[in-house]
Design an enzyme around this catalytic site. Structure first.
Site, PDB file in Angstrom:
ATOM      1  N   HIS A 186       0.884   5.142   1.156  1.00 24.28           N
ATOM      2  CA  HIS A 186      -0.310   6.113   2.259  1.00 24.28           C
ATOM      3  C   HIS A 186       0.737   7.382   2.157  1.00 24.28           C
ATOM      4  O   HIS A 186       2.616   7.751   1.880  1.00 24.28           O
ATOM      5  CB  HIS A 186       0.288   5.470   3.593  1.00 24.28           C
ATOM      6  CG  HIS A 186      -0.302   6.657   4.788  1.00 24.28           C
ATOM      7  ND1 HIS A 186      -1.903   6.090   4.811  1.00 24.28           N
ATOM      8  CD2 HIS A 186      -0.100   7.192   5.828  1.00 24.28           C
ATOM      9  CE1 HIS A 186      -1.986   7.094   5.732  1.00 24.28           C
ATOM     10  NE2 HIS A 186      -0.931   7.855   6.124  1.00 24.28           N
ATOM     11  N   SER A 196       5.090   6.708   2.084  1.00 22.63           N
ATOM     12  CA  SER A 196       5.529   5.918   2.167  1.00 22.63           C
ATOM     13  C   SER A 196       4.785   4.561   1.560  1.00 22.63           C
ATOM     14  O   SER A 196       3.154   4.331   1.396  1.00 22.63           O
ATOM     15  CB  SER A 196       5.424   5.641   4.445  1.00 22.63           C
ATOM     16  OG  SER A 196       6.214   6.710   4.350  1.00 22.63           O
ATOM     17  N   ASN A 245       0.951  -0.725  -0.288  1.00 21.98           N
ATOM     18  CA  ASN A 245       0.277  -0.335   0.263  1.00 21.98           C
ATOM     19  C   ASN A 245       1.029   1.393  -0.053  1.00 21.98           C
ATOM     20  O   ASN A 245       1.846   1.509   0.916  1.00 21.98           O
ATOM     21  CB  ASN A 245      -0.988  -0.059   1.241  1.00 21.98           C
ATOM     22  CG  ASN A 245      -2.036   0.390   1.117  1.00 21.98           C
ATOM     23  OD1 ASN A 245      -2.461   1.585   0.957  1.00 21.98           O
ATOM     24  ND2 ASN A 245      -2.405   1.743   2.229  1.00 21.98           N
ATOM     25  N   GLU A 301       4.887  10.137  -4.693  1.00 24.48           N
ATOM     26  CA  GLU A 301       4.377   9.068  -4.850  1.00 24.48           C
ATOM     27  C   GLU A 301       5.096   8.079  -6.192  1.00 24.48           C
ATOM     28  O   GLU A 301       4.839   7.117  -6.694  1.00 24.48           O
ATOM     29  CB  GLU A 301       2.193   8.335  -4.464  1.00 24.48           C
ATOM     30  CG  GLU A 301       2.440   9.024  -2.909  1.00 24.48           C
ATOM     31  CD  GLU A 301       0.634   9.916  -2.484  1.00 24.48           C
ATOM     32  OE1 GLU A 301       0.150   8.838  -4.135  1.00 24.48           O
ATOM     33  OE2 GLU A 301       0.264  10.347  -2.269  1.00 24.48           O
ATOM     34  N   GLU A 356      -3.305  -4.476  11.121  1.00 21.16           N
ATOM     35  CA  GLU A 356      -3.370  -2.964  11.846  1.00 21.16           C
ATOM     36  C   GLU A 356      -3.206  -1.789  10.689  1.00 21.16           C
ATOM     37  O   GLU A 356      -2.104  -1.557   9.538  1.00 21.16           O
ATOM     38  CB  GLU A 356      -2.692  -2.260  12.945  1.00 21.16           C
ATOM     39  CG  GLU A 356      -2.437  -0.764  13.793  1.00 21.16           C
ATOM     40  CD  GLU A 356      -1.347  -1.223  14.576  1.00 21.16           C
ATOM     41  OE1 GLU A 356      -0.363  -1.974  14.810  1.00 21.16           O
ATOM     42  OE2 GLU A 356      -1.047  -0.180  14.747  1.00 21.16           O
ATOM     43  N   ASP A 412      -2.202   0.798   8.000  1.00 20.53           N
ATOM     44  CA  ASP A 412      -0.997   1.745   7.847  1.00 20.53           C
ATOM     45  C   ASP A 412      -0.273   1.488   8.575  1.00 20.53           C
ATOM     46  O   ASP A 412       0.288   2.466   9.085  1.00 20.53           O
ATOM     47  CB  ASP A 412      -2.042   3.110   7.762  1.00 20.53           C
ATOM     48  CG  ASP A 412      -2.171   3.625   7.209  1.00 20.53           C
ATOM     49  OD1 ASP A 412      -3.515   4.643   7.149  1.00 20.53           O
ATOM     50  OD2 ASP A 412      -2.666   2.975   6.120  1.00 20.53           O
TER      51      ASP A 412
END
Ligand code: GRF
Length: 194
Positions: free
Chosen positions: A108, A135, A106, A173, A142, A144
């Site tokens: 973030h 990141s 992912n 990103e 849990e 992020d």
């Protein structure tokens, strides 16, 4: 390896990932999937000839598990090896995440572990932070919170608004995610910092 990219919106990160996988690359963009049938990312993927599927989460109502079971079955049907969440705005339950443990990434928009959750740019400005960024992490149940594989950072300008900062972070990103995905597929797990 067969890569699926999950989007909910415009898909600019998806676009950067697709572009990076064209040509010689350990990953193949096998599917773009969205929980939002109107997601711009679906159109952008189709324009690149990438198979797309929309699984509207709304008909499932509160039954998040039913939605995630369909999501999982669809990914399995497409023989997906790696899932990249890219502006995917549904929190995924622990049973789904466990089934994709160590195979789902992912991006973030913050320098984790700071600012998990939403409104990250606004919070960084409000806190008077000097630096901010994005990141890419491995997804664990849990939110992020999984191991960070890479970060890209910039200086917050005094003139920055949440929108101007978001736009500058988004550019980072688009550099970070393709780099981290390629390293991840090459089996590299040491962090990269841009
Ligand atoms: C952006 O805010 C980005 O920081 C986060 O998801 C949002 C939309 O990204 N990852 P995209 O343009 O749909 O990739």
């Amino acid at each position: 390896r067969r890569v699926a990219i999950l989007v909910s919106g415009g898909g600019s990160n998806m676009e950067a990932l697709l572009a990076s996988m064209e040509g010689d690359h350990p990953g193949e963009a096998a599917l773009v999937l969205s929980n939002n049938p109107d997601a711009g990312g679906l159109r952008r993927a189709a324009a690149r000839g990438v198979p797309t599927i929309a699984i509207d989460h709304r008909p499932f109502g509160k039954d998040r598990k039913a939605f995630e079971d369909v999501l999982h079955a669809t990914l399995e049907d497409h023989r997906i090896d790696i899932v990249c969440l890219a502006g995917f705005m549904r929190v995924l339950g622990s049973s789904f995440v466990e089934r994709w443990r160590d195979r789902m990434l992912n991006i973030h928009p913050s320098l984790l572990p700071k600012y998990t959750g939403l409104h990250t740019h606004e919070r960084a400005i409000a806190a008077g932070d000097e630096v901010h960024g994005c990141s890419v992490h491995v997804v664990i149940p849990e939110l992020d919170a999984g191991p960070v594989l890479g970060q890209a950072s910039l200086s917050i300008q005094s003139t920055d608004t949440p929108d101007s900062l978001a736009a500058r972070v988004l550019v980072l990103e688009h550099k970070l995610y393709p780099l981290v995905l390629r390293r991840f597929l090459d089996g590299k797990t040491d962090r990269v910092d841009l």
